[in-house]
Design a protein around this motif. Structure first.
Motif, short mmCIF file in Angstrom:
data_model
loop_
_atom_site.label_atom_id
_atom_site.label_comp_id
_atom_site.label_asym_id
_atom_site.label_seq_id
_atom_site.Cartn_x
_atom_site.Cartn_y
_atom_site.Cartn_z
N GLU A 68 4.71 10.44 -15.63
CA GLU A 68 5.90 9.60 -15.54
C GLU A 68 7.13 10.31 -16.13
O GLU A 68 8.22 10.26 -15.54
N LEU A 69 6.96 10.95 -17.27
CA LEU A 69 8.10 11.63 -17.90
C LEU A 69 8.57 12.81 -17.05
O LEU A 69 9.78 13.00 -16.85
N CYS A 70 7.64 13.59 -16.57
CA CYS A 70 8.00 14.74 -15.75
C CYS A 70 8.63 14.31 -14.43
O CYS A 70 9.62 14.89 -13.96
N LYS A 71 8.05 13.27 -13.82
CA LYS A 71 8.60 12.78 -12.55
C LYS A 71 10.05 12.33 -12.73
O LYS A 71 10.91 12.60 -11.88
N ALA A 72 10.33 11.65 -13.85
CA ALA A 72 11.68 11.19 -14.13
C ALA A 72 12.65 12.35 -14.31
O ALA A 72 13.87 12.17 -14.19
N ASN A 73 12.12 13.53 -14.58
CA ASN A 73 12.96 14.71 -14.78
C ASN A 73 12.79 15.73 -13.66
O ASN A 73 13.10 16.92 -13.84
N GLY A 74 12.29 15.26 -12.51
CA GLY A 74 12.21 16.10 -11.33
C GLY A 74 11.10 17.11 -11.33
O GLY A 74 11.14 18.09 -10.57
N ILE A 75 10.08 16.93 -12.15
CA ILE A 75 8.96 17.86 -12.22
C ILE A 75 7.75 17.23 -11.56
O ILE A 75 7.31 16.15 -11.96
N GLU A 76 7.19 17.90 -10.57
CA GLU A 76 6.08 17.35 -9.79
C GLU A 76 4.76 18.04 -10.15
O GLU A 76 4.75 19.15 -10.67
N PRO A 77 3.63 17.38 -9.85
CA PRO A 77 2.32 18.01 -10.08
C PRO A 77 2.16 19.27 -9.22
O PRO A 77 2.82 19.43 -8.18
N VAL A 78 1.28 20.15 -9.66
CA VAL A 78 1.05 21.40 -8.93
C VAL A 78 -0.37 21.48 -8.37
O VAL A 78 -0.70 22.44 -7.67
N PHE A 79 -1.25 20.55 -8.72
CA PHE A 79 -2.61 20.47 -8.18
C PHE A 79 -3.39 21.78 -8.38
O PHE A 79 -4.02 22.30 -7.46
N ALA A 80 -3.33 22.29 -9.59
CA ALA A 80 -4.00 23.55 -9.89
C ALA A 80 -5.51 23.39 -10.04
O ALA A 80 -6.28 24.28 -9.69
N VAL A 81 -5.95 22.24 -10.59
CA VAL A 81 -7.38 22.01 -10.81
C VAL A 81 -7.97 21.34 -9.58
O VAL A 81 -7.50 20.29 -9.13
N GLN A 82 -9.01 21.97 -9.03
CA GLN A 82 -9.63 21.45 -7.81
C GLN A 82 -10.61 20.32 -8.13
O GLN A 82 -10.89 20.03 -9.29
N GLY A 83 -11.15 19.72 -7.08
CA GLY A 83 -12.03 18.58 -7.24
C GLY A 83 -13.30 18.87 -8.02
O GLY A 83 -13.87 17.97 -8.63
N VAL A 103 4.35 17.23 -27.96
CA VAL A 103 3.25 17.05 -27.02
C VAL A 103 3.49 17.90 -25.78
O VAL A 103 4.58 17.85 -25.20
N HIS A 104 2.49 18.63 -25.41
CA HIS A 104 2.65 19.43 -24.18
C HIS A 104 2.40 18.54 -22.96
O HIS A 104 1.54 17.65 -22.97
N MET A 105 3.19 18.77 -21.92
CA MET A 105 3.18 17.91 -20.74
C MET A 105 2.56 18.63 -19.55
O MET A 105 3.04 19.70 -19.14
N ALA A 106 1.50 18.02 -19.00
CA ALA A 106 0.88 18.51 -17.77
C ALA A 106 0.84 17.32 -16.80
O ALA A 106 -0.07 16.50 -16.86
N PRO A 107 1.85 17.18 -15.95
CA PRO A 107 1.93 15.98 -15.10
C PRO A 107 0.73 15.79 -14.18
O PRO A 107 0.50 14.68 -13.71
N ASP A 108 -0.05 16.83 -13.97
CA ASP A 108 -1.27 16.69 -13.17
C ASP A 108 -2.35 15.91 -13.92
O ASP A 108 -3.26 15.38 -13.29
N LEU A 151 0.86 -1.17 0.00
CA LEU A 151 0.00 0.00 0.00
C LEU A 151 0.90 1.23 0.00
O LEU A 151 1.92 1.26 0.69
N TYR A 152 0.57 2.21 -0.80
CA TYR A 152 1.31 3.47 -0.74
C TYR A 152 0.39 4.61 -1.10
O TYR A 152 -0.63 4.42 -1.78
N ARG A 153 0.75 5.79 -0.63
CA ARG A 153 0.01 6.98 -1.00
C ARG A 153 0.89 7.82 -1.93
O ARG A 153 2.04 8.10 -1.62
N GLY A 154 0.33 8.18 -3.04
CA GLY A 154 1.09 8.97 -4.01
C GLY A 154 0.17 9.86 -4.80
O GLY A 154 -1.04 9.64 -4.86
N ALA A 155 0.75 10.89 -5.40
CA ALA A 155 -0.03 11.83 -6.21
C ALA A 155 0.14 11.46 -7.67
O ALA A 155 1.04 11.95 -8.34
N LYS A 156 -0.69 10.59 -8.15
CA LYS A 156 -0.67 10.17 -9.54
C LYS A 156 -1.97 10.57 -10.22
O LYS A 156 -3.01 10.64 -9.55
#
Length: 984
Positions: A369-384, A357-362, A188-193
């Motif tokens: 996956e590509l952004c994570k491999a290059n040190g780019i994390e999600p920003v959680f701009a779009v709310q629920g 292709v434009h990349m939006a890791p969110d 089990l793990y918690r992650g922002a995917k």
């Protein structure tokens, strides 16, 4: 002149006609409820369990429907098919209990409560959570009771007094316990995917909760100005062009992706007004981009048509390594001011778009996956709810992103330009835009609203994390202390974890991943039909990690404590046991009202831990049902013999059950999986209220009876999609009437039958032995069909036997003997003996399908307050001599009989003869006496000679009692020798 001759005597009072009170008119709709009441009063299900105790067991585990409305035809088809399986297994002498169940948590229930709130102008978010959950529980309980009655009305026999419900406290505790098994073993793990997210329902969704619909979307081409290109300096100042059908992801862009082996061209574009622009696209996609950009759109090209295109140069994708571009909204500063790197992505193709292709890791798996491999994390701009965060520099607080008006290009006059395209155009970055891109897009199957990919913190069960053998145990997979294999033994960060054993003993691993174990289990499972193996195998092979969390209120909470300092969740058997005790006493609600410090105990401070408030995906709930239904009632380690659901459950319940069991037990929870298709209307269309083509099973039952619906299910090729409508049901009704008529004839012909009449097989005429031979073949075929779960084959064999072998052949031939032979005559007694064998066999064979009618038939002959055909077992048939080639010899007779019938027909049409009894025929020689052949062919006389079949009208007089034309009848109306003897 007066006729002084005596009138012909009416001999009907001397003929032994069938006698029965069994009605031809079924009246099932009225009769079936009374039969159900009788079964309930006699405790039929419990009686059967008691009588089968100790026998070989067959367990069909019921996949739980949602408790949120009246049953539909899919429900009816599924439940009837399950009931037929269970009843055939019981008929074959097995102990085949059936425990029905319901899925009671999750969005289907919440959505109904929220609909009621919306109708009353009430905001669900303002309702106290305990009140909302209580309404969900009451709503589910109501529909469980309603559906329970509807399923019983179908004739489905089971433990209706004690079904399983996922919302029972014990079930909720078990679900929580299964989750904690995963947690204790590190699975089990918690992650922002990025996961599929419904902005309308404000929660993550599983693949099984999504359906795809054709939509028309906005497509845009956007320019990103290249500001640095170490390997291709000539690119600086040019614009990298991307194409997307989700314009709302541009405000969350963080990078661009290219294909290393793709050929890219730098094009110098001269517009009609003289302006010059430089753009970068894949060379082979330039024509498509040119077409889109030259369609007169406002943007970078400012409405000007392209006058000239010159290719400045060509590069390979790998020349873009290290290049950066700036976001079109870079002037807004902050997040948008940072240069966007160009990254190599092996998923980039030249099938469509621009080759960039434009990349939006969110908002995309590849992006993430590509952004994570290059040190780019999600920003959680779009709310629920689909709006951008209020503090977002571009479009903050605006949305929703799934609203076509928000993302519209505004071309074509249907929609006004939305803010995204407007701002991109004003920034000179919108090269092309239109609202005409047709494609398939995922929607929530409940709200029917579009879903998005959205990165949010979620809980996952990993598919590809290798397990590690416990240093405390040296056994192989599946040989832990409790028989539960331990799979993953790593912390959330991937560091090794020394496993902690629960009091029962957790599982050990052997290096296999959950995906590998599940795929191996699939190979060890029987699939009916076989193609199901490849279907679920492909899904498991390619599926991502299992997201098991939901951001809702009605469900089993993910009962974990997360250390605020380390981000790891607490693994402590003592804490777990306190949690589970609270669940057993108060259900899942106990988590929300808990004294969490008391649950943590003295060893931990609540201030150091986050209390997780997400709930479990309902697929995890239903994936655990084998634990609190099969294992709890029949013993630890017990597996179901069969799971049976619609083919869509390869991605749903079949799969969630498989993954849950493989993750906690190292094996599938089932031996076999049967899938059926969907019920369509009579024209092969999906049933829809809007089309007005819904066939309501409750209406069919109310008008025609459940047995008609049951027979329809059995007759269909249910491994594929099936049709139902007025014409289909009319055909089913015809089949039913023929079967009912067969039983009515048997009941009438057996009136007064006693054991004193019974004749041993060796003393029977050849015809009776042949019919017993056919019955033996039918018996073998029905057993094989039942074992293969091929009930259309089962029903077809049964109905063909009744119609062709009995009604059109055996009964037709022997009616003369039944009506006219003396009651003590061996031939008549042999016939009635075989009829008795047929009755006992056929009523059993039919009982799994025609549950009500078979009971009515049985009670018509063997009336009993506490007896039932459903307590009986597979019939034991009389043994035939093994050295008699009955099948081949009598097959030749039947062929010749058919030829004789066809040869008589022209004389009947010409009215030369009124019936076959007036015909004399000449046929090729057969090893049977002529008088026996005459009886078999139902003619006056048979001569045997070489040559073709010939037919002539007989000159013999007609017996006034049996109506046969015989040489010992002097004049029409007199009696033949046999009849005279019987009458005397």
């Amino acid at each position: 002149m007066t006729d002084t001759s005596e009138p012909t005597r009416d001999w009907r009072d001397t003929v032994f006609l069938p006698k029965t009170d069994f009605p031809m008119k079924a009246g099932l709709a009225a009769k079936e409820p009374a039969i159900l009441d009788r079964w309930a009063k006699m405790g039929l299900y419990d009686r059967l369990r008691a009588e089968r105790q100790g026998r070989e067991r067959f367990l069909l585990h019921d996949g739980p429907p949602y408790a949120n409305g009246d049953i539909h035809m899919g429900h009816a088809m599924n439940k009837v098919l399950k009931d037929i399986v269970v009843r055939t297994q019981s008929l074959m002498g097995k102990d085949a209990p059936y425990i029905p169940g319901w899925d009671c948590h999750g969005l289907p229930i919440e959505w109904k409560i929220e609909e009621a709130y919306r109708a009353k102008k009430r905001n669900k978010d303002e309702v106290p959570a305990p009140e909302f959950r209580a309404e969900c529980r009451a709503y589910a309980a109501k529909w469980v009771d309603v559906q329970k009655g509807q399923f019983q009305r179908l004739g489905v026999m089971g433990d209706w007094d004690d079904p399983y419900l996922t919302m029972k406290f014990d079930a909720e505790a078990t679900i929580a316990k299964e989750l904690l098994k995963f947690a204790m073993s590190g699975q089990l793990y918690r992650g922002a995917k990025p996961v599929m997210w419904s902005p309308v329902e404000k929660t993550a969704l599983a693949e099984a909760e999504v359906e795809y619909e054709d939509v028309v979307s906005t497509q845009i081409d956007v320019a990103f100005e290249i500001v640095d290109a170490p390997n291709a300096p000539e690119l600086v100042g040019a614009h990298a062009v991307i194409w997307t059908t989700t314009p709302w992801t541009i405000p969350v862009n963080q990078a661009l992706a290219y294909g290393p082996e793709i050929e890219y061209g730098i094009a110098r574009v001269t517009l009609q007004n003289g302006d010059v622009k430089r753009v970068l696209t894949a060379t082979q996609l330039w024509p498509q981009f040119y077409s889109r950009a030259n369609a007169g759109q406002q943007g970078m090209f400012a409405g000007e048509y392209v006058a000239k295109v010159e290719v400045e140069g060509v590069i390979k994708g790998f020349d873009l390594a290290g290049a950066t571009a700036r976001h079109p909204m870079h002037a807004r500063g902050g997040f948008f001011a940072k240069p966007r790197p160009l990254l190599a992505g092996d998923f980039v193709t030249t099938d469509a778009g621009t080759g960039l292709v434009h990349m939006a890791p969110d908002h995309g798996e590849d992006d993430f996956e590509l952004c994570k491999a290059n040190g780019i994390e999600p920003v959680f701009a779009v709310q629920g709810d689909g709006r951008y965060r209020d503090d977002w520099a571009w479009l903050g607080g605006e949305g929703s992103v799934i609203n076509p008006k928000f993302v519209a290009a505004g071309r074509g006059g249907k929609l006004e330009e939305g803010p995204i395209c407007r701002d991109l155009r004003e920034a000179g970055a919108l090269l092309a835009a239109s609202d005409d891109f047709a494609h398939s897009y995922p929607h929530s199957w409940r709200s029917k609203a579009k879903v998005i990919f959205r990165a949010t913190p979620q809980w996952f069960i990993p598919m590809d994390r290798s397990s590690k053998p416990s240093p405390l145990q040296g056994r192989g997979l599946g040989e832990g202390v409790s028989g539960d294999p331990l799979l993953s033994v790593t912390h959330l960060d991937g560091s090794p974890l020394s496993p902690t054993l629960s009091p029962e003993g957790e599982r050990e691993g052997n290096g296999a991943t959950l995906r590998e174990i599940a795929l191996d289990a699939i190979e060890r499972t029987r699939f009916v039909p076989e193609k199901g193996r490849n279907r679920i195998g492909a899904m498991v092979s390619g599926r991502p990690d299992w997201v098991i969390s939901r951001q809702r209120a009605w469900g089993v909470p993910i009962a974990l404590y997360v250390n605020r300092a380390t981000g790891d969740y607490l693994r402590d058997p003592a804490v777990n046991e306190r949690i589970l005790t609270a669940f057993r006493e108060g259900g899942a609600d106990a988590w929300y009202a808990a004294d969490h410090q008391a649950l943590l105990g003295a060893d931990y401070a609540l201030a150091d831990y986050e209390v997780v408030t997400d709930i479990l995906d309902v697929w995890f709930d239903s994936g655990c049902t084998h634990v609190f239904t099969i294992e709890k009632r029949f013993g630890a380690g017990t597996r179901a013999n069969l799971y049976l659901e619609g083919s869509d459950q390869h991605r749903g319940w079949f799969q969630s059950s498989l993954l849950e069991s493989c993750g906690t037990r190292g094996q599938a929870p089932y031996d076999a999986v049967l899938t059926h298709g969907f019920a369509l209307d009579g024209n092969g269309r999906k049933m829809s209220k809007s089309l007005g083509n819904v066939v309501d099973p409750l209406k069919v039952i109310g008008e025609s009876g459940a047995d008609i619906l049951r027979l329809w299910v059995a007759q269909t090729d249910y491994f594929e999609d099936v049709r139902i409508g007025k014409e289909v049901l009319a055909g089913t009704g015809d089949t039913y009437r023929k079967l009912r008529n067969t039983f009515r004839y048997l009941l009438g012909a057996l009136d007064g039958f006693s054991e004193d009449e019974r004749v041993r097989v060796a003393e029977m005429p050849g015809l009776e032995r042949y019919v017993l031979h056919l019955l033996g073949e039918l018996d073998t075929e029905l057993r094989a069909a039942a074992e293969a779960f091929e009930f259309n084959r089962y029903a077809r064999a049964l109905t063909d036997f009744a119609n062709e072998d009995l009604s059109a052949f055996f009964f037709d031939i022997r009616k003369d003997s039944l009506y006219c032979d003396a009651s003590e005559d061996v031939r008549r007694r042999a016939y009635r003996t075989v009829l008795d064998v047929l009755f006992h066999a056929l009523v059993r064979y039919a009982a799994p399908i025609l549950a009500f009618t078979a009971e009515e038939v049985w009670q018509a002959r063997f009336a009993s307050e506490d007896g039932s055909v459903h307590l009986l077992e597979w019939p034991e048939l009389p043994q035939l001599p093994a050295d008699q080639p009955l099948g081949t010899a009598w097959a030749e007779v039947r062929v010749l009989r058919q030829q004789v019938t066809e040869a008589i027909e022209p004389l009947r049409r010409a009215k030369t003869v009124r019936s076959s009894l007036e015909a004399e025929v000449t046929v090729p020689s057969l090893p049977l006496p002529a008088d026996e052949l005459a009886e078999l062919f139902i003619v006056a006389k048979v001569r045997q000679a070489d040559g073709p079949i010939t037919v002539a009208r007989t000159e013999e007089a007609k017996c006034g009692r049996c109506w046969r034309h015989l040489p010992d009848v002097a004049v029409d109306g007199d009696l033949c020798g046999r009849c005279a003897e019987v009458v005397a």
